[in-house]
Design a protein around this motif. Structure first.
Motif, mmCIF file in Angstrom:
data_model
loop_
_atom_site.group_PDB
_atom_site.id
_atom_site.type_symbol
_atom_site.label_atom_id
_atom_site.label_comp_id
_atom_site.label_asym_id
_atom_site.label_seq_id
_atom_site.Cartn_x
_atom_site.Cartn_y
_atom_site.Cartn_z
ATOM 1 N N VAL A 1 -68.169 -10.331 -51.036
ATOM 2 C CA VAL A 1 -69.057 -11.470 -51.309
ATOM 3 C C VAL A 1 -68.320 -12.532 -52.115
ATOM 4 O O VAL A 1 -68.417 -13.731 -51.820
ATOM 5 C CB VAL A 1 -70.353 -11.002 -52.004
ATOM 6 N N ARG A 2 -67.569 -12.117 -53.099
ATOM 7 C CA ARG A 2 -66.780 -13.080 -53.878
ATOM 8 C C ARG A 2 -65.790 -13.810 -52.975
ATOM 9 O O ARG A 2 -65.603 -15.023 -53.071
ATOM 10 C CB ARG A 2 -66.046 -12.361 -55.014
ATOM 11 N N TRP A 3 -65.157 -13.087 -52.067
ATOM 12 C CA TRP A 3 -64.191 -13.694 -51.149
ATOM 13 C C TRP A 3 -64.893 -14.710 -50.250
ATOM 14 O O TRP A 3 -64.393 -15.814 -50.042
ATOM 15 C CB TRP A 3 -63.515 -12.601 -50.318
ATOM 16 N N LEU A 4 -66.060 -14.363 -49.708
ATOM 17 C CA LEU A 4 -66.798 -15.275 -48.828
ATOM 18 C C LEU A 4 -67.293 -16.513 -49.561
ATOM 19 O O LEU A 4 -67.361 -17.600 -48.979
ATOM 20 C CB LEU A 4 -67.995 -14.550 -48.193
ATOM 21 N N ARG A 5 -67.667 -16.379 -50.812
ATOM 22 C CA ARG A 5 -68.225 -17.504 -51.567
ATOM 23 C C ARG A 5 -67.214 -18.615 -51.816
ATOM 24 O O ARG A 5 -67.600 -19.714 -52.176
ATOM 25 C CB ARG A 5 -68.831 -17.010 -52.878
ATOM 26 N N ARG A 6 -65.961 -18.362 -51.592
ATOM 27 C CA ARG A 6 -64.969 -19.432 -51.747
ATOM 28 C C ARG A 6 -65.085 -20.452 -50.618
ATOM 29 O O ARG A 6 -64.561 -21.539 -50.706
ATOM 30 C CB ARG A 6 -63.562 -18.861 -51.842
ATOM 31 N N GLY A 7 -65.758 -20.078 -49.534
ATOM 32 C CA GLY A 7 -65.973 -20.986 -48.404
ATOM 33 C C GLY A 7 -64.812 -20.981 -47.433
ATOM 34 O O GLY A 7 -63.679 -20.691 -47.790
ATOM 35 N N CYS A 8 -65.127 -21.295 -46.201
ATOM 36 C CA CYS A 8 -64.126 -21.340 -45.142
ATOM 37 C C CYS A 8 -63.390 -22.670 -45.218
ATOM 38 O O CYS A 8 -63.998 -23.730 -45.146
ATOM 39 C CB CYS A 8 -64.804 -21.178 -43.780
ATOM 40 N N SER A 9 -62.080 -22.616 -45.360
ATOM 41 C CA SER A 9 -61.300 -23.848 -45.497
ATOM 42 C C SER A 9 -60.628 -24.266 -44.197
ATOM 43 O O SER A 9 -60.045 -25.330 -44.127
ATOM 44 C CB SER A 9 -60.239 -23.665 -46.587
ATOM 45 N N GLY A 10 -60.721 -23.440 -43.174
ATOM 46 C CA GLY A 10 -60.085 -23.768 -41.900
ATOM 47 C C GLY A 10 -61.080 -23.642 -40.771
ATOM 48 O O GLY A 10 -62.269 -23.924 -40.938
ATOM 49 N N GLU A 11 -60.568 -23.198 -39.638
ATOM 50 C CA GLU A 11 -61.446 -22.959 -38.497
ATOM 51 C C GLU A 11 -62.415 -21.834 -38.824
ATOM 52 O O GLU A 11 -62.062 -20.889 -39.514
ATOM 53 C CB GLU A 11 -60.618 -22.520 -37.296
ATOM 54 N N GLY A 12 -63.602 -21.924 -38.292
ATOM 55 C CA GLY A 12 -64.560 -20.835 -38.459
ATOM 56 C C GLY A 12 -64.237 -19.678 -37.525
ATOM 57 O O GLY A 12 -63.259 -19.712 -36.778
ATOM 58 N N PHE A 13 -65.075 -18.678 -37.561
ATOM 59 C CA PHE A 13 -64.885 -17.474 -36.754
ATOM 60 C C PHE A 13 -65.955 -17.399 -35.677
ATOM 61 O O PHE A 13 -67.068 -17.873 -35.844
ATOM 62 C CB PHE A 13 -64.939 -16.231 -37.650
ATOM 63 N N ASP A 14 -65.596 -16.755 -34.581
ATOM 64 C CA ASP A 14 -66.535 -16.551 -33.476
ATOM 65 C C ASP A 14 -67.409 -15.330 -33.712
ATOM 66 O O ASP A 14 -68.564 -15.293 -33.307
ATOM 67 C CB ASP A 14 -65.767 -16.370 -32.158
ATOM 68 N N ILE A 15 -66.824 -14.316 -34.358
ATOM 69 C CA ILE A 15 -67.521 -13.063 -34.607
ATOM 70 C C ILE A 15 -67.203 -12.601 -36.023
ATOM 71 O O ILE A 15 -66.033 -12.549 -36.414
ATOM 72 C CB ILE A 15 -67.083 -11.964 -33.613
ATOM 73 N N ALA A 16 -68.247 -12.259 -36.772
ATOM 74 C CA ALA A 16 -68.080 -11.615 -38.078
ATOM 75 C C ALA A 16 -68.704 -10.229 -37.961
ATOM 76 O O ALA A 16 -69.875 -10.100 -37.597
ATOM 77 C CB ALA A 16 -68.763 -12.418 -39.174
ATOM 78 N N TYR A 17 -67.915 -9.209 -38.241
ATOM 79 C CA TYR A 17 -68.381 -7.834 -38.174
ATOM 80 C C TYR A 17 -68.514 -7.320 -39.595
ATOM 81 O O TYR A 17 -67.540 -7.307 -40.352
ATOM 82 C CB TYR A 17 -67.375 -6.973 -37.401
ATOM 83 N N ALA A 18 -69.720 -6.918 -39.988
ATOM 84 C CA ALA A 18 -69.966 -6.456 -41.359
ATOM 85 C C ALA A 18 -70.411 -5.002 -41.337
ATOM 86 O O ALA A 18 -71.439 -4.669 -40.746
ATOM 87 C CB ALA A 18 -71.020 -7.324 -42.029
ATOM 88 N N ASP A 19 -69.643 -4.161 -41.995
ATOM 89 C CA ASP A 19 -69.940 -2.732 -42.079
ATOM 90 C C ASP A 19 -69.780 -2.275 -43.527
ATOM 91 O O ASP A 19 -68.909 -1.471 -43.845
ATOM 92 C CB ASP A 19 -69.003 -1.954 -41.153
ATOM 93 N N PRO A 20 -70.640 -2.798 -44.427
ATOM 94 C CA PRO A 20 -70.550 -2.355 -45.819
ATOM 95 C C PRO A 20 -71.105 -0.941 -45.964
ATOM 96 O O PRO A 20 -71.746 -0.436 -45.034
ATOM 97 C CB PRO A 20 -71.442 -3.360 -46.566
ATOM 98 N N PRO A 21 -70.874 -0.297 -47.115
ATOM 99 C CA PRO A 21 -71.542 0.990 -47.327
ATOM 100 C C PRO A 21 -73.044 0.795 -47.077
ATOM 101 O O PRO A 21 -73.648 -0.138 -47.602
ATOM 102 C CB PRO A 21 -71.253 1.307 -48.801
#
Length: 192
Positions: free
Chosen positions: A103-123
């Motif tokens: 979450v901390r990493w994501l909160r910095r915001g995307c500085s380049g191209e975005g992604f087509d797919i985000a796969y999230a598998d947290p505990p």
């Protein structure tokens, strides 16, 4: 435990009991479900663990893979797995791994191209699904039409957060997949 990609390539397994690699049946289901979107796509792998999903995406033609893993020892395994798959494909430089809290990493915001797919598998019990979804939207991480794919516990699927809509749900024993897209303006959460 032996960890293998769908093509048979053997990967390193993460140390200890903290990581829960995605079952091969679920991995295959994800890759088949997304088959037409994978070639050339940009794949963001959140709570990557061993990196097996990112490796599957690379093997299936993803043009760029970025993986995030918090645990340094597990991240080292994921980094080695990604590098091995890149070498095997003869395509170095298509994957990167960042070690940090997701979450901390994501909160910095995307500085380049975005992604087509985000796969999230947290505990499954960590309660991170909504927070991750919020951070993805706020940070502009997905391209228009991009997908967020959750792997979650079948018995307790997380609610669809504001700003998102579920477009598909699949159950595979104790694990389920929920595909989400950013909701168009004026759409209520969870509307299909």
């Amino acid at each position: 435990m032996t960890l293998r990609l769908s093509g048979g390539r053997r990967l390193q397994s993460p140390p200890g009991e903290r990581a829960r690699p995605t079952a091969s049946r679920v991995r295959l289901a994800v890759m088949n479900l997304l088959a037409d979107r994978l070639p050339g796509c940009r794949w963001l792998d959140l709570c990557s663990g061993s990196g097996v999903m990112a490796c599957e995406a690379l093997q299936r033609g993803a043009g760029r893979v970025v993986a995030i893993e918090q645990d340094r020892r597990i991240a080292a395994v994921a980094r080695a797995n990604l590098a091995m798959v890149e070498r095997g494909l003869g395509q170095p430089g298509h994957a990167e791994l960042h070690c940090g809290e997701v979450v901390r990493w994501l909160r910095r915001g995307c500085s380049g191209e975005g992604f087509d797919i985000a796969y999230a598998d947290p505990p499954y019990a960590a309660g991170l699904y909504g927070t991750i979804a919020d951070a993805l939207l706020a940070g502009g991480w997905l391209r228009p039409g991009g997908l967020l794919l959750w792997e979650c516990a079948s018995r307790t699927p997380p609610p669809v957060p504001a700003g998102w809509q579920a477009v598909d749900r699949r159950r595979y024993g104790s694990s389920s997949l929920v595909l989400l897209t950013a909701a168009p303006s004026g759409t209520s959460p969870g509307e299909d």
